[in-house]
Design a protein around this motif. Structure first.
Motif, PDB file in Angstrom:
ATOM      1  N   ASN A   1      12.533 -39.317 -54.127  1.00 47.25           N
ATOM      2  CA  ASN A   1      11.868 -40.341 -54.927  1.00 47.25           C
ATOM      3  C   ASN A   1      11.789 -39.928 -56.397  1.00 47.25           C
ATOM      4  O   ASN A   1      11.975 -40.756 -57.300  1.00 47.25           O
ATOM      5  N   LYS A   2      11.509 -38.647 -56.642  1.00 51.37           N
ATOM      6  CA  LYS A   2      11.436 -38.140 -58.008  1.00 51.37           C
ATOM      7  C   LYS A   2      12.800 -38.247 -58.681  1.00 51.37           C
ATOM      8  O   LYS A   2      12.909 -38.639 -59.854  1.00 51.37           O
ATOM      9  N   LEU A   3      13.855 -37.902 -57.935  1.00 53.54           N
ATOM     10  CA  LEU A   3      15.217 -37.978 -58.468  1.00 53.54           C
ATOM     11  C   LEU A   3      15.578 -39.420 -58.820  1.00 53.54           C
ATOM     12  O   LEU A   3      16.162 -39.686 -59.875  1.00 53.54           O
ATOM     13  N   LYS A   4      15.185 -40.363 -57.955  1.00 54.76           N
ATOM     14  CA  LYS A   4      15.462 -41.781 -58.208  1.00 54.76           C
ATOM     15  C   LYS A   4      14.745 -42.260 -59.469  1.00 54.76           C
ATOM     16  O   LYS A   4      15.324 -42.981 -60.289  1.00 54.76           O
ATOM     17  N   SER A   5      13.466 -41.854 -59.625  1.00 52.89           N
ATOM     18  CA  SER A   5      12.700 -42.278 -60.804  1.00 52.89           C
ATOM     19  C   SER A   5      13.289 -41.694 -62.090  1.00 52.89           C
ATOM     20  O   SER A   5      13.294 -42.348 -63.133  1.00 52.89           O
ATOM     21  N   LEU A   6      13.802 -40.451 -62.016  1.00 53.97           N
ATOM     22  CA  LEU A   6      14.403 -39.828 -63.193  1.00 53.97           C
ATOM     23  C   LEU A   6      15.717 -40.505 -63.592  1.00 53.97           C
ATOM     24  O   LEU A   6      16.113 -40.477 -64.755  1.00 53.97           O
ATOM     25  N   MET A   7      16.389 -41.111 -62.616  1.00 59.05           N
ATOM     26  CA  MET A   7      17.704 -41.692 -62.870  1.00 59.05           C
ATOM     27  C   MET A   7      17.643 -43.153 -63.296  1.00 59.05           C
ATOM     28  O   MET A   7      18.664 -43.716 -63.703  1.00 59.05           O
ATOM     29  N   VAL A   8      16.449 -43.777 -63.215  1.00 60.20           N
ATOM     30  CA  VAL A   8      16.344 -45.202 -63.541  1.00 60.20           C
ATOM     31  C   VAL A   8      16.758 -45.474 -64.991  1.00 60.20           C
ATOM     32  O   VAL A   8      17.642 -46.299 -65.252  1.00 60.20           O
ATOM     33  N   TYR A   9      16.138 -44.766 -65.953  1.00 61.32           N
ATOM     34  CA  TYR A   9      16.422 -45.005 -67.379  1.00 61.32           C
ATOM     35  C   TYR A   9      17.879 -44.682 -67.740  1.00 61.32           C
ATOM     36  O   TYR A   9      18.561 -45.496 -68.385  1.00 61.32           O
ATOM     37  N   PRO A  10      18.421 -43.506 -67.322  1.00 57.31           N
ATOM     38  CA  PRO A  10      19.842 -43.242 -67.603  1.00 57.31           C
ATOM     39  C   PRO A  10      20.775 -44.276 -66.998  1.00 57.31           C
ATOM     40  O   PRO A  10      21.786 -44.633 -67.610  1.00 57.31           O
ATOM     41  N   MET A  11      20.444 -44.800 -65.803  1.00 57.04           N
ATOM     42  CA  MET A  11      21.306 -45.799 -65.175  1.00 57.04           C
ATOM     43  C   MET A  11      21.308 -47.104 -65.970  1.00 57.04           C
ATOM     44  O   MET A  11      22.327 -47.786 -66.068  1.00 57.04           O
ATOM     45  N   ILE A  12      20.127 -47.456 -66.535  1.00 56.65           N
ATOM     46  CA  ILE A  12      20.060 -48.653 -67.383  1.00 56.65           C
ATOM     47  C   ILE A  12      20.956 -48.470 -68.607  1.00 56.65           C
ATOM     48  O   ILE A  12      21.691 -49.383 -69.010  1.00 56.65           O
ATOM     49  N   LEU A  13      20.891 -47.267 -69.214  1.00 50.86           N
ATOM     50  CA  LEU A  13      21.744 -46.969 -70.370  1.00 50.86           C
ATOM     51  C   LEU A  13      23.223 -47.045 -70.000  1.00 50.86           C
ATOM     52  O   LEU A  13      24.043 -47.565 -70.757  1.00 50.86           O
ATOM     53  N   PHE A  14      23.569 -46.489 -68.815  1.00 49.44           N
ATOM     54  CA  PHE A  14      24.953 -46.544 -68.343  1.00 49.44           C
ATOM     55  C   PHE A  14      25.417 -47.997 -68.212  1.00 49.44           C
ATOM     56  O   PHE A  14      26.532 -48.347 -68.603  1.00 49.44           O
TER      57      PHE A  14
END
Length: 333
Positions: free
Chosen positions: A99-112
């Motif tokens: 869950n922590k990994l998913k939350s950390l990846m939300v913002y970078p994925m939006i940028l991608f």
């Protein structure tokens, strides 16, 4: 098979109920009442237990292989409650980390996602406009069409890579489980985490087996009953070959990096099986804590690495826009 989250919930609740003094059968009845989503499985397990089936076999279809073997060993050689508690704790922590990994990846994925839109706009709108402007401004003739050569070269390279990957996958499918685990333990970054998990997993299970009074040869006989494709079975086979040849287990420890190196010290101290078992139990606890810390550190590195990749893509995107413009302007003069 259950998802990781479902496995974590089931073993955590089961551990709490057993710690509260409930029997295994009473715990399963309580799980049916508390968690309706586990009703059918709990009912099936309870029914199988009444018929004499082991809980590990009753849950085999719903849990991972490593969890199944840990339960099987604990069930046959004691420490069932402790093993279930360890499983619940480990699986819960893995869910938290996911869950922590998913939350950390939300913002970078939006940028991608935004970068992909920008790059598509550059490719299908801006770049053709720049190219047309360049063609109208400067007419150059060339015997070789380097664009076509570049495209076919890329296709050829991609084809070679695909064929090579298929060859590796074919070779990989023929390898024994123990060879694969050897390879996992030597991977960059991930290998360190895998080795630490193996230290915990192997030391915990060996502690249970030794505590039940089994010596190394008897342990090999017990592991011989496992699935032939399992890691524990193949380790047991190699250990038996060493013991039959009069060699020490140290050779196995030296051969495979995923076996705890401290195992040589524990087995060569000349202490009783009970003392060795207690030391291994403590070592497994320490290995478990180290494992959690390593995973947390890796998760913390994910976001910075993603931002570096995004920065490289942004620079590349700017170059894609600017270089054709500079080339066109240079052609005008």
């Amino acid at each position: 098979m259950w998802s990781l989250k479902k496995q974590a919930i089931f073993f955590s609740i089961l551990s709490d109920l057993l710690s509260a003094g409930f029997s295994l059968r009473q715990s399963l009845i309580s799980i049916q009442n508390i968690m309706p989503e586990f009703y059918s499985v709990s009912h099936k397990v309870k029914k199988n237990l009444l018929m004499g089936t082991k809980i590990s076999d009753a849950l085999k279809e719903n849990i991972s292989k490593s969890t199944y073997y840990q339960l099987l060993i604990a069930e046959q050689h004691g420490e069932m409650e402790k093993s279930i508690k360890q499983l619940g704790s480990l699986l819960e922590r893995r869910v938290e980390q996911q869950n922590k990994l998913k939350s950390l990846m939300v913002y970078p994925m939006i940028l991608f996602f935004m970068l992909i839109i920008i790059m598509l706009g550059i490719k299908f709108w801006l770049k053709p406009t720049i190219n047309n402007f360049g063609e109208d401004s400067v007419r150059t003739s060339s015997i070789i069409n380097w664009t076509v050569v570049g495209k076919y070269s890329l296709i050829l390279v991609a084809l070679i890579i695909v064929l090579y990957v298929l060859k590796i996958l074919r070779w990989w499918s023929k390898q024994e489980t123990i060879t694969r685990h050897h390879w996992y333990s030597q991977l960059l970054i991930i290998g360190k985490i895998y080795r630490q998990y193996s230290y915990y997993y192997l030391s915990f299970n060996l502690s249970l087996l030794l505590r039940s009074g089994l010596d190394l040869k008897q342990i090999c006989s017990f592991l011989n009953e496992f699935d032939k494709q399992s890691l524990l079975y193949q380790l047991g086979q190699q250990l038996r070959e060493l013991l039959d040849a009069g060699s020490m287990p140290d050779e196995l420890v030296k051969k495979y990096p995923f076996i705890p190196p401290e195992l040589k010290l524990f087995l060569n101290k000349g202490e009783t099986l009970e003392n060795i078992s207690n030391e291994l139990a403590v070592y497994s606890e320490v290995s478990y804590r180290k494992l959690l810390k390593l995973i947390d550190k890796l998760i913390e590195l994910v976001q910075p690495i993603l931002f570096i990749v995004i920065a490289i893509i942004i620079v590349g995107t700017y170059l894609t826009i600017l270089l054709p413009i500079y080339k066109t302007l240079g052609g005008l003069y």
